[in-house]
Structure formats: structure tokens, C-alpha cells
Design a protein around this motif. Structure first.
Motif, mmCIF file in Angstrom:
data_model
loop_
_atom_site.group_PDB
_atom_site.id
_atom_site.type_symbol
_atom_site.label_atom_id
_atom_site.label_comp_id
_atom_site.label_asym_id
_atom_site.label_seq_id
_atom_site.Cartn_x
_atom_site.Cartn_y
_atom_site.Cartn_z
ATOM 1 N N LEU A 1 0.835 -1.168 -0.049
ATOM 2 C CA LEU A 1 0.019 -0.035 -0.005
ATOM 3 C C LEU A 1 0.768 1.177 0.025
ATOM 4 C CD1 LEU A 1 -2.331 -1.386 2.929
ATOM 5 C CD2 LEU A 1 -2.923 -1.465 0.246
ATOM 6 N N SER A 2 1.872 1.514 -0.470
ATOM 7 C CA SER A 2 2.172 0.807 -1.782
ATOM 8 C C SER A 2 3.610 -0.356 -1.486
ATOM 9 C CB SER A 2 2.917 1.548 -3.090
ATOM 10 O OG SER A 2 4.078 2.161 -2.485
ATOM 11 N N GLN B 1 -2.773 -2.878 -4.230
ATOM 12 C CA GLN B 1 -3.047 -1.421 -4.168
ATOM 13 C C GLN B 1 -3.978 -0.940 -5.328
ATOM 14 O OE1 GLN B 1 0.293 1.079 -4.801
ATOM 15 N NE2 GLN B 1 -0.315 2.478 -3.248
ATOM 16 N N HIS C 1 -7.263 1.136 -4.252
ATOM 17 C CA HIS C 1 -7.471 2.393 -4.845
ATOM 18 C C HIS C 1 -8.987 2.590 -5.543
ATOM 19 C CE1 HIS C 1 -3.180 3.962 -4.976
ATOM 20 N NE2 HIS C 1 -3.370 3.715 -3.673
ATOM 21 N N GLN D 1 -0.940 8.785 -5.602
ATOM 22 C CA GLN D 1 -1.712 7.617 -6.188
ATOM 23 C C GLN D 1 -1.035 7.632 -7.708
ATOM 24 O OE1 GLN D 1 -5.746 7.193 -5.753
ATOM 25 N NE2 GLN D 1 -5.622 6.599 -3.633
ATOM 26 N N SER E 1 3.503 6.252 -5.695
ATOM 27 C CA SER E 1 3.092 4.776 -5.476
ATOM 28 C C SER E 1 3.459 4.083 -6.407
ATOM 29 C CB SER E 1 1.693 4.612 -5.128
ATOM 30 O OG SER E 1 0.825 4.928 -6.224
#
Length: 251
Positions: A27-28, A62, A66, A180, A184
Motif C-alpha cells: 500500500l504501496s 493496491q 484504490h 496515487q 506509489s
């Protein structure tokens, strides 16, 4: 076929005293790697050799996480984390950690159904800020950690620390997108770093005495030499909390 009796393995005495810690990562995976490296290196340094701590790592998806966040399906996220904690318990872990800030939004729901304690990133961060004697800090992270109270509340109620975030919605949204869509994924752009530093300077002008890097990806691009006021790296602070647990220090 040879039968191997793994129950007869005679570990060194110092290793048998280490508590097994479970990491919920992915996450990541970039920040999970930072946790893993810090935990191993710090335990190595503690013993002065290459003793490694007993760890169990679960790597969540992940991309799917998201999608669930964007769809406001925190119930499913909580279920995934509850399942992961159950797997860690079955693997012998004595405690668990979410290797990111944002999953702590559902911390209390998950902890209520977990058979092992979950070490909270807010406690690791709040304790260090109090140690430094600060009372007002800036915070940058995902849109969830900046706009919802689950981190700010624990800092205020348990540690008497006021938390401020960038005051413009567009800036909070851009920071979220940077996390994001860039960090990540391991994408580190000079112009992105400059923008993040500008946001930190703005928080400093608003009275922030220190800055919480409230997403475990931010330390990939921002370091303590980049700004003048103290930085609180939640990745390292949380990982150190894990080290203390493994060594049975302060628990």
C-alpha cells in the motif's frame, strides 16, 4: 522422500525472545520495502550482527484498494484488513501493522475483530512530536488523511497536538493525485518535489512548527535536509514502533 523435523530447530536464545510481527503491505510496495528494510537493519544494528526479526508480510493489491477508496467501499477495505490480520494471527504474529496511513481510517473496525493488536501509526507519530515539544504541525497525505479526522483526532486527543493541512481543496487533491499516480508507482519528478516543498512552506507560514509526511510514499521524495523545520517521517516512526514491539521495548 526425506522427512524434515522443523519443530526441532534450535534457534539462538536471543532470537527466540523476539516477538513475531505481521506487516500488511502493498500500500504501496515501495513504502512496504522501506518498512522491511528498516525493521531488518535496525534489528541487525541492535544485535551487532545479521540477526533478522521474525516477520510475516501480506501483500495486498493496491490497485484494487484504490478502486475501493474511490467507490467509498471502506466496508470492503475493512474486511480485507480483517482477513489479513486473521492470516497473520494464524501465521504466529503477535501484532500487526498497516504499512500506510490511509488504512487507519478503518483501524477501530479492524481492531475490534482482530485477535492481535494493531500498532497505530498515529501513536508512533504523536509520541515523537510530543518528545520534540511541538504543539502545532502541518500534515500532507492522501485526501482521506487530510480531510477526515482519524489521524488529527488521535493527535489532538491523546497528544494535545493541533494538525493543519493545506487550506485549498485543489492543493489537497493534487497531493492525493501525486501519491496515487506518481509516488506509489515509483515516479519521482523534480517538479513534483518542488510543488510538495511549496505546500510545506505554506504550512510553515500558517504556523506549523514541524511537518508530518502523512503518507508513507512522501519520504521517497522529501528528506530532512529539504526543509528547515522538523520532519516527521511516519514510515520510519511506525517502523521503529514495530522494532520496539519485536524487542519487547516500551510494550
Amino acid at each position: 522422500m526425506t522427512n524434515y523435523n522443523i519443530s526441532s530447530i534450535d534457534y539462538p536464545l536471543h532470537h527466540s525472545r523476539l516477538r513475531k510481527l505481521g506487516l500488511i503491505g502493498g500500500l504501496s510496495w515501495h513504502s512496504t520495502l522501506e518498512y522491511y528494510m528498516y525493521l531488518n537493519q535496525t534489528i541487525n544494528d541492535h544485535f551487532g550482527n545479521n540477526t533478522n526479526p521474525p516477520l510475516v508480510v501480506i501483500n495486498l493489491d493496491q490497485y484494487y484498494m484504490h478502486q475501493l477508496q474511490r467507490s467509498d467501499r471502506w466496508d470492503i477495505i475493512a474486511g480485507m484488513l480483517i482477513e489479513a490480520c486473521g492470516q497473520l494471527y494464524k501465521a504466529g504474529a503477535s501484532a500487526a501493522m498497516f504499512c500506510a496511513n490511509t488504512p487507519h481510517k478503518v483501524y477501530h473496525d479492524v481492531q475490534a475483530q482482530s485477535r492481535i493488536p494493531i500498532l497505530h501509526i498515529g501513536d508512533a507519530t504523536g509520541a515523537e512530536i510530543r518528545k520534540k515539544g511541538l504543539r502545532k504541525v502541518g500534515f500532507i497525505g492522501t485526501i482521506f488523511t487530510m480531510e477526515e479526522p482519524f489521524i488529527a483526532k488521535i493527535l489532538k486527543e491523546k497528544y494535545d497536538i493541533d494538525m493543519m493541512v493545506p487550506d485549498k481543496k485543489k492543493d489537497r487533491e493534487r497531493l492525493h493525485t501525486i501519491i496515487q499516480k506518481e509516488l506509489s508507482l515509483g515516479i519521482l519528478k523534480p517538479e513534483t518535489k518542488e510543488y510538495i516543498l511549496d505546500q510545506i512552506v505554506m504550512l510553515e507560514t500558517m504556523g506549523a512548527e514541524g511537518i508530518i509526511l502523512g503518507c508513507t510514499e512522501f519520504p521517497l521524495i522529501i528528506g530532512p535536509n529539504d526543509i528547515k523545520i522538523p520532519i516527521f517521517n511516519t514510515t520510519l516512526l511506525h517502523a521503529q514502533m514495530g522494532v520496539d514491539f519485536i524487542l519487547d521495548s516500551d510494550f
